[in-house]
Design an enzyme around this catalytic site. Structure first.
Site, PDB file in Angstrom:
ATOM      1  N   PRO A 113      -1.013  -4.051   7.371  1.00 30.39           N
ATOM      2  CG  PRO A 113      -1.495  -4.958   5.325  1.00 30.39           C
ATOM      3  CD  PRO A 113      -0.534  -5.056   6.428  1.00 30.39           C
ATOM      4  CD  GLU A 114      -3.456  -2.884  13.152  1.00 36.03           C
ATOM      5  OE1 GLU A 114      -4.428  -2.953  13.921  1.00 36.03           O
ATOM      6  OE2 GLU A 114      -2.440  -2.218  13.406  1.00 36.03           O
TER       7      GLU A 114
END
Length: 291
Positions: free
Chosen positions: A2-3
Site C-alpha cells: 500500500p502506498e
DNA sequence: CTTACGGCCTGGGTGC
DNA sequence: TGCACCCAGGCCGTAA
C-alpha cells in the site's frame, strides 16, 4: 503494497466503519512487527476510536481513554507490503496470517492480516508525536511547487530514490514513483540536481495528478490490496508503465523496459524518458564472488 | 551528512 | 511433480 492512495482509501473506509466504537480487547498472533504488544494489550481496551487519520503511509487511530483520566493516545499502523486491516464479524472465518484482533463494542473486530509481516504497529504518546511527524517529509498532495523544487535542488541521488525516501516526501511508493516519472518524462536514474526547474515542475504536477487519480479509483490492487471493506481498487487498470515490461508505451509505442534503480524494479519508456547523458557518479564496483 | 545495498518474511510465477 | 530461483506495493541498519 500500500502506498498513499491505498492507505487513503483504507482510512476513508475505516472512518465510516469504526469511528465512535470502543475497543474491548486486543488479541495477538505473532508480534515480531509490534512495538510493546503487552503495553498495547493493556492500554487499548476501554478506549474509544475518536478518529482515523493518514500520515504518509501510516494509518493512525486517535484513541480517547475510557474514563476522564488518562491522556489520549495515537495508535499507528503501517501496512508494509502485504498488510490488510478489515473489520469483520467476530466468529467469521479467520484469514491465514491474521495476527492482531481488535475487539469492538458492536460485535465486530478489526483484524490485521499481513503475510510477510513487514508492517508495524506502535502506540505513540502525545509527547512523542512531534518527533514522529518530523521524521517524515511533506505530503506530496499538499506541498507547494516552490517547496517541491527545493527538495531536489541540491541532491545528488537519483530522482527515483528521492521520491521513495519518506523523509523527503511521505507517501510515495514504487508504483506511483514510476507512473509519475513516466508522466513527467523523466528517467528514474536521473540525478536530481541535474534536472531543470521545468522538469521538476512537471514532476510535481505528475505526482499530484497520478496520486489524485489513484485515490479517485480507490488505489491499485496488484495481488493482495483490499480496502477496509475488503474490496479491490481499480487504478491498476490505468497503470501506464508499472509492471508493463515488454508492452508498448501508451504515448509512443516504444517497448517499456524494466531496470533496477534504488534497489527497486523500475519501469520506464526508453524513448520518452531519456537516460542520464553521462554518469557523473563513480563507476560500478564489481561485486566480489560470495564467500 | 549523504547514498547504496543486503536483509527481513512469505508466497507466486517461471523454467528446468 | 519437484525444485531452484527470481520477484513482489516497504523500510531499516550498516558500510563507504
Amino acid at each position: 503494497m500500500p502506498e498513499l492512495p491505498e492507505v487513503e482509501t483504507i482510512v476513508r473506509g475505516l472512518r465510516a466503519a469504526v469511528v465512535g466504537r470502543r475497543i474491548l480487547g486486543v488479541r495477538f498472533g505473532k508480534t515480531d512487527f509490534v512495538a510493546e504488544p503487552a503495553v498495547i494489550a493493556e492500554r487499548l481496551p476501554g478506549s474509544r476510536i475518536a478518529s482515523v487519520e493518514r500520515y504518509g503511509k501510516f494509518i493512525f487511530l486517535v484513541l480517547e481513554p475510557a474514563a476522564s483520566e488518562g491522556a489520549r493516545c495515537y495508535f499507528f499502523i503501517h501496512l508494509g507490503m502485504t498488510g490488510q486491516i478489515i473489520p469483520r464479524t467476530s466468529g467469521s472465518p479467520i484469514a491465514p496470517h491474521t495476527h492482531v484482533f481488535f475487539e469492538l463494542d458492536d460485535g465486530r473486530e478489526l483484524r490485521y492480516t499481513d503475510i510477510r509481516r513487514f508492517g508495524q504497529m506502535m502506540l505513540v504518546p502525545e509527547s512523542a508525536m512531534e518527533a514522529f511527524r518530523t521524521k517524515l517529509g511533506p505530503d506530496p498532495l499538499e506541498i507547494t511547487e516552490t517547496d517541491f523544487l527545493a527538495l531536489f535542488r541540491a541532491r545528488t541521488a537519483r530522482v527515483k530514490a528521492l521520491l521513495l525516501d519518506q523523509s523527503v516526501l511521505r507517501g510515495m511508493g514504487n508504483i506511483y514513483a514510476d507512473e509519475s516519472l513516466w508522466r513527467a518524462r523523466l528517467h528514474p536514474a536521473r540525478i536530481a540536481a541535474n534536472l531543470k526547474s521545468a522538469q521538476l515542475v512537471a514532476l510535481h504536477r505528475a505526482v499530484r495528478k497520478v496520486l489524485e487519480d489513484a485515490i479517485r479509483l480507490r488505489g491499485s490492487s496488484i495481488s493482495d490490496f483490499l480496502d477496509a471493506e475488503g474490496q479491490p481498487g481499480e487504478y491498476q487498470l490505468h497503470h501506464r508503465v508499472y509492471d508493463h515490461a515488454g508492452k508498448p508505451c501508451p504515448r509512443c509505442k516504444t517497448t517499456i523496459r524494466r531496470i533496477v534503480v534504488a534497489g527497486r524494479g523500475s519501469y520506464f519508456c526508453p524513448r520518452c524518458q531519456a537516460p542520464p547523458r553521462k554518469t557523473s557518479r563513480p563507476p560500478h564496483k564489481r561485486r566480489s564472488a560470495p564467500k
